[in-house]
Design a protein around this motif. Structure first.
Motif, short mmCIF file in Angstrom:
data_model
loop_
_atom_site.label_atom_id
_atom_site.label_comp_id
_atom_site.label_asym_id
_atom_site.label_seq_id
_atom_site.Cartn_x
_atom_site.Cartn_y
_atom_site.Cartn_z
N ARG A 4 0.86 -1.18 0.00
CA ARG A 4 0.00 0.00 0.00
C ARG A 4 0.90 1.23 0.00
NH1 ARG A 4 -0.57 2.51 4.96
NH2 ARG A 4 0.34 1.39 6.67
N THR A 5 0.33 2.36 -0.45
CA THR A 5 1.11 3.59 -0.47
C THR A 5 0.92 4.35 0.82
OG1 THR A 5 -0.70 4.79 -1.51
CG2 THR A 5 0.94 3.83 -2.97
N LEU A 6 1.91 5.12 1.18
CA LEU A 6 1.82 6.02 2.32
C LEU A 6 1.50 7.39 1.76
CD1 LEU A 6 4.97 4.84 4.31
CD2 LEU A 6 2.59 4.18 4.66
N GLU A 7 0.38 7.97 2.16
CA GLU A 7 -0.05 9.24 1.61
C GLU A 7 -0.11 10.31 2.68
OE1 GLU A 7 -3.79 8.70 -0.32
OE2 GLU A 7 -3.06 7.09 -1.58
N THR A 8 0.24 11.51 2.28
CA THR A 8 0.05 12.66 3.17
C THR A 8 -1.34 13.22 2.89
OG1 THR A 8 0.93 14.25 1.59
CG2 THR A 8 2.52 13.20 3.08
N ALA A 9 -1.81 14.09 3.72
CA ALA A 9 -3.14 14.68 3.54
C ALA A 9 -3.26 15.39 2.20
CB ALA A 9 -3.45 15.64 4.68
N SER A 10 -2.21 16.08 1.76
CA SER A 10 -2.26 16.81 0.50
C SER A 10 -2.31 15.87 -0.70
CB SER A 10 -1.08 17.76 0.37
OG SER A 10 0.13 17.03 0.35
N GLU A 11 -1.71 14.69 -0.60
CA GLU A 11 -1.76 13.73 -1.69
C GLU A 11 -3.10 13.04 -1.77
OE1 GLU A 11 1.50 11.32 -0.44
OE2 GLU A 11 2.86 12.20 -1.90
N HIS A 12 -3.83 12.99 -0.68
CA HIS A 12 -5.07 12.25 -0.61
C HIS A 12 -6.26 13.03 -1.18
CE1 HIS A 12 -7.52 8.97 0.72
NE2 HIS A 12 -8.32 9.78 1.36
N ASP A 13 -6.11 14.33 -1.48
CA ASP A 13 -7.25 15.11 -1.93
C ASP A 13 -7.66 14.80 -3.37
OD1 ASP A 13 -5.36 16.38 -3.49
OD2 ASP A 13 -5.52 18.32 -2.47
N GLY A 14 -6.86 14.05 -4.13
CA GLY A 14 -7.23 13.62 -5.47
C GLY A 14 -7.07 14.67 -6.54
N ALA A 15 -6.42 15.77 -6.25
CA ALA A 15 -6.30 16.87 -7.20
C ALA A 15 -5.50 16.49 -8.45
CB ALA A 15 -5.67 18.08 -6.53
N ASP A 16 -4.51 15.63 -8.32
CA ASP A 16 -3.66 15.30 -9.45
C ASP A 16 -3.82 13.84 -9.87
OD1 ASP A 16 -1.96 16.19 -11.41
OD2 ASP A 16 -0.14 15.81 -10.27
N MET A 17 -5.05 13.33 -9.80
CA MET A 17 -5.32 11.95 -10.17
C MET A 17 -5.54 11.84 -11.67
SD MET A 17 -5.03 10.40 -7.31
CE MET A 17 -5.72 8.78 -7.53
N VAL A 18 -5.06 10.75 -12.25
CA VAL A 18 -5.24 10.48 -13.68
C VAL A 18 -5.74 9.05 -13.84
CG1 VAL A 18 -3.44 12.10 -14.38
CG2 VAL A 18 -2.85 9.71 -13.99
N GLU A 19 -6.23 8.74 -15.02
CA GLU A 19 -6.68 7.38 -15.30
C GLU A 19 -5.73 6.74 -16.30
OE1 GLU A 19 -10.94 5.56 -15.83
OE2 GLU A 19 -10.32 6.47 -17.74
N ILE A 20 -5.31 5.51 -15.98
CA ILE A 20 -4.52 4.72 -16.92
C ILE A 20 -5.23 3.38 -17.06
CG2 ILE A 20 -2.39 5.86 -16.18
CD1 ILE A 20 -1.58 3.17 -14.87
N PHE A 21 -4.72 2.54 -17.94
CA PHE A 21 -5.33 1.23 -18.16
C PHE A 21 -4.26 0.16 -18.01
CE2 PHE A 21 -7.75 4.39 -20.31
CZ PHE A 21 -9.06 4.06 -20.00
N ILE A 22 -4.54 -0.81 -17.15
CA ILE A 22 -3.64 -1.94 -16.95
C ILE A 22 -4.40 -3.18 -17.39
CG2 ILE A 22 -2.31 -3.32 -15.32
CD1 ILE A 22 -1.98 -0.77 -13.62
N ASP A 23 -3.92 -3.84 -18.43
CA ASP A 23 -4.62 -4.97 -19.04
C ASP A 23 -6.06 -4.61 -19.37
OD1 ASP A 23 -2.34 -6.59 -18.96
OD2 ASP A 23 -2.80 -7.30 -16.94
N ASP A 24 -6.26 -3.43 -19.92
CA ASP A 24 -7.57 -2.89 -20.34
C ASP A 24 -8.50 -2.53 -19.18
OD1 ASP A 24 -6.98 -2.95 -23.10
OD2 ASP A 24 -7.51 -5.09 -23.18
N ASN A 25 -8.04 -2.61 -17.94
CA ASN A 25 -8.84 -2.22 -16.78
C ASN A 25 -8.47 -0.81 -16.36
OD1 ASN A 25 -10.11 -4.82 -16.43
ND2 ASN A 25 -8.13 -5.54 -15.72
N PRO A 26 -9.45 0.09 -16.20
CA PRO A 26 -9.14 1.46 -15.77
C PRO A 26 -8.62 1.48 -14.33
CG PRO A 26 -11.51 1.13 -15.86
CD PRO A 26 -10.89 -0.13 -16.38
N VAL A 27 -7.59 2.27 -14.11
CA VAL A 27 -6.98 2.41 -12.78
C VAL A 27 -6.71 3.89 -12.54
CG1 VAL A 27 -4.96 1.83 -11.36
CG2 VAL A 27 -5.87 0.15 -12.98
N ARG A 28 -7.08 4.38 -11.36
CA ARG A 28 -6.78 5.76 -10.99
C ARG A 28 -5.45 5.79 -10.24
NH1 ARG A 28 -9.82 9.96 -10.92
NH2 ARG A 28 -9.52 10.55 -8.77
N ALA A 29 -4.63 6.77 -10.59
CA ALA A 29 -3.31 6.89 -9.98
C ALA A 29 -2.91 8.35 -9.91
CB ALA A 29 -2.29 6.12 -10.81
#
Length: 96
Positions: A4-29
């Motif tokens: 699992r990732t260790l996140e700070t409060a500022s990283e957890h707000d989702g402001a810089d989230m993008v969508e990628i595809f791993i084996d055709d499955n959408p993943v937010r990162a």
């Protein structure tokens, strides 16, 4: 083993989230997140199959020395996931 990732409060707000595809499955990162680390936190325990005996392989060193994290990225095979930052829309396939 699950990671699992260790996140700070500022990283957890989702402001810089993008969508990628791993084996055709959408993943937010997070944009710029290490691809191998992202894949280790999900269900992709195996990144590739050994060309010698077909055994399952996954990241070992996380610094580009071992080549165990090879995946296909945007149609280009044998890319090192541990050296690749996540960018919007990238398409990743495990080399099984």
């Amino acid at each position: 083993m699950t990671f699992r990732t260790l996140e700070t409060a500022s990283e957890h707000d989702g402001a810089d989230m993008v969508e990628i595809f791993i084996d055709d499955n959408p993943v937010r990162a997070r944009r710029g997140q290490n691809l191998a680390a992202l894949m280790l936190t999900g269900t992709a325990g195996t990144f590739r199959a050994s060309p010698v005996d077909g055994s399952a392989r996954a990241p070992f060193c996380m610094m580009g020395s071992c080549f165990e994290c090879l995946v296909e990225i945007d149609g280009l095979s044998n890319c090192q996931a541990c050296l690749t930052p996540v960018r919007p829309g990238m398409r990743v396939r495990r080399q099984l």
